[in-house]
Design an enzyme around this catalytic site. Structure first.
Site, short mmCIF file in Angstrom:
data_model
loop_
_atom_site.label_atom_id
_atom_site.label_comp_id
_atom_site.label_asym_id
_atom_site.label_seq_id
_atom_site.Cartn_x
_atom_site.Cartn_y
_atom_site.Cartn_z
N THR A 30 0.81 -1.22 0.00
CA THR A 30 0.00 0.00 0.00
C THR A 30 0.84 1.27 0.00
O THR A 30 0.32 2.36 -0.22
CB THR A 30 -0.92 0.03 1.23
OG1 THR A 30 -0.12 0.05 2.42
CG2 THR A 30 -1.85 -1.18 1.24
N CYS A 34 2.88 3.10 9.34
CA CYS A 34 2.03 3.19 10.53
C CYS A 34 2.87 3.15 11.79
O CYS A 34 4.03 2.77 11.78
CB CYS A 34 1.04 2.01 10.59
SG CYS A 34 0.00 1.80 9.13
N ARG A 63 3.59 6.92 2.66
CA ARG A 63 2.71 7.97 3.15
C ARG A 63 2.23 7.62 4.55
O ARG A 63 2.09 6.44 4.90
CB ARG A 63 1.49 8.13 2.24
CG ARG A 63 1.82 8.45 0.79
CD ARG A 63 0.55 8.76 0.01
NE ARG A 63 -0.46 7.71 0.16
CZ ARG A 63 -0.51 6.61 -0.57
NH1 ARG A 63 0.40 6.40 -1.51
NH2 ARG A 63 -1.48 5.73 -0.40
N ASP A 446 19.79 15.40 49.18
CA ASP A 446 18.50 16.07 49.33
C ASP A 446 17.78 15.58 50.58
O ASP A 446 17.68 14.37 50.83
CB ASP A 446 17.64 15.80 48.09
CG ASP A 446 16.30 16.49 48.16
OD1 ASP A 446 16.22 17.69 47.85
OD2 ASP A 446 15.31 15.81 48.54
#
Length: 503
Positions: A30, A34, A63, A446
């Site tokens: 295609t 993805c 794409r 700390d």
């Protein structure tokens, strides 16, 4: 990871969102790429290939999937975990350096030649700096197309394209839609945005516990620059082309972000800074898996997994505030910073959205180091030792002798900080943790960390605790967040929520 074909196939077929941003799946039949969690049915294994970046997939002719929007997936945690030149380059590209200064500017900031940067990015990411910047421009254009009513020509230039033609061609190539069609498709069912604002979703990897993250930002907010209001954190932003304001609200599956910018060209940089502020590209599964092997930390992680490190939108601002806050309470540090902002910050005008309420108490940008460097040190109302340390830090930042930018060399910056008289280990580690973004920064001296360690049965002396914490590397900054969460300090919880909560 993209080179391990079998592992990528397993991750893609499991639809596991934890791998979003780590690699991209391209379907050869295609010509669509993805994110791993895409719900679409996958083809046979032989018809898949994998890429390390959206830019590499686009450069190979694929794409973006219209269903899973891979270009909008969380960023790869690699760029925030590492301090090598590729990671530094990626942080600079995300901040818009290539669009503003070109590849030569990127290379100069990193101390390498443009050819060396090109070669290293191609080797690891399959795309050079121009292709990576082009992919970011496409995503910025998509955000502007879908969330604003700007004319397309304005979108093109705001996203960093040199021409409307290049903008049109890139949008069609990446999304298989024209800009007009993309806006029409996104506009169906979308509520109208207030004029002058951009509304978008900032994704993250689950799990996500926001308590300490937003609690810390709210508890330390400097009046005029930041505030917690209506269940969201708001602040002003100093950006390369102008300024802006942002509202960030935690929701179950994303951070709701509302941006108002004086120049739309700052959009990509503003989004990058907001993601960095909230540590949204972290990999909580990897962090919690390692820290959870310690029986002292495991109950804290099981109770509220996915804590992030509250970082910053401006490392220079963070460093200056860290020195202001040395050996004083949180409230006193806020007061000192607020006085500095009122006297020397840049006033900004913010207007209410149409039909909405005013934006609250956001009135200034934090002072620049150049403005602070011009001050008479005697005008700073603080003890002489801290005033001297503050002045030295301002000078180092203003002259460029100390670089705390997103592309800075962490080791070099820490060494330079250590060489400034009056900046001790605690301050240097806070700057490394929240300003530089070092995930392994640790605060063994700390008070809150030591108190939590003693309560959990961990060694409470700095030396012994540091030796024990060697097993937590490289995630010691996250271990600090879990230790701090045991305290009753307001910074350990989000305002208006129970002390322990999870989104």
């Amino acid at each position: 990871m993209h080179t391990d074909f079998d592992r990528c196939v397993r991750a893609a077929r499991s639809k596991d969102p934890r791998f979003d941003g780590w690699f991209f799946t391209a379907v050869l039949t295609t010509r669509i790429y993805c994110r791993p969690s895409c719900p679409a049915v996958l083809p046979k294994d032989r018809n898949m290939s994998f890429y390390p970046s959206a830019a590499a997939a686009q450069q190979a002719g694929f794409r973006a999937c219209k269903r899973c929007r891979p270009d909008a997936s969380p960023g790869s945690p690699r760029w925030n975990e590492r301090a090598d030149v590729v990671a530094r380059a990626m942080r600079l590209i995300a901040d818009g350096t290539v669009d503003r200064e070109g590849v030569p500017g990127l290379a100069a900031r990193l101390g390498y030649s443009a050819r060396q940067i090109e070669r290293q990015l191609l080797a690891e990411l399959g795309a050079g700096p121009l292709a990576l910047a082009r992919a970011q421009r496409a995503q910025t254009a998509r955000v502007l197309i879908e969330t604003s009513e700007l004319p397309m020509a304005d979108v093109a230039f705001a996203a960093g394209f040199a021409s409307v033609r290049a903008f049109n061609e890139t949008v069609r190539a990446v999304f298989a839609l024209t800009p007009t069609a993309l806006r029409a498709r996104a506009g169906r069912g979308r509520p109208a945005a207030a004029p002058g604002t951009l509304t978008l979703r900032l994704p993250f990897r689950a799990p996500f516990t926001p308590d300490n993250l937003f609690g810390h930002l709210a508890a330390t907010a400097v009046p005029g620059v930041e505030e917690w209001r209506d269940g969201a954190y708001h602040r002003t932003l100093r950006l390369p082309y102008g300024h802006g304001t942002v509202s960030l609200r935690p929701l179950p599956d994303h951070i709701a972000c509302r941006l108002a910018l004086s120049d739309q060209r700052d959009l990509a940089g503003a989004i990058s800074r907001c993601r960095r502020l909230l540590d949204l590209d972290a990999d909580p599964e990897a962090v919690d898996a390692l820290l959870g092997t310690d029986p002292h930390l495991a109950p804290l992680i099981d109770k509220a997994p996915g804590r992030r490190v509250p970082r910053t939108v401006d490392a220079e601002e963070l460093a200056l505030r860290a020195v202001l806050g040395q050996q004083v309470s949180t409230a006193a540090a806020r007061t000192l910073a607020a006085r500095l902002v009122t006297a020397h910050g840049t006033p900004v005008e913010t207007s209410a959205p149409a039909g909405g309420r005013p934006p609250g108490g956001l009135t200034h940008l934090f002072p620049t180091t150049e403005a602070l460097a011009a001050l008479d040190p005697a005008s700073l109302a603080m003890p002489a030792g801290r005033r001297a340390a503050f002045t030295r830090l301002v000078t180092a930042l203003a002259t460029g002798d100390l670089d705390l930018g997103v592309g800075s060399d962490w080791n070099r910056a820490r060494a330079r900080l250590a060489g400034i008289p009056g900046i001790g280990p605690w301050t240097a580690d806070i700057i490394a943790m929240r300003g530089l973004g070092d995930p392994d920064a640790f605060l063994p001296t700390d008070l809150g960390v030591r108190r939590a360690a003693a309560g959990l049965g961990l060694p409470a002396t700095p030396g012994a605790l540091t030796r024990h914490a060697a097993a937590w590397r490289p995630w010691r900054a996250y271990a600090v967040q879990y230790l701090w969460s045991t305290d009753d300090h307001p910074a350990a919880r989000m305002p208006g929520r129970p002390r322990e909560g999870r989104v």
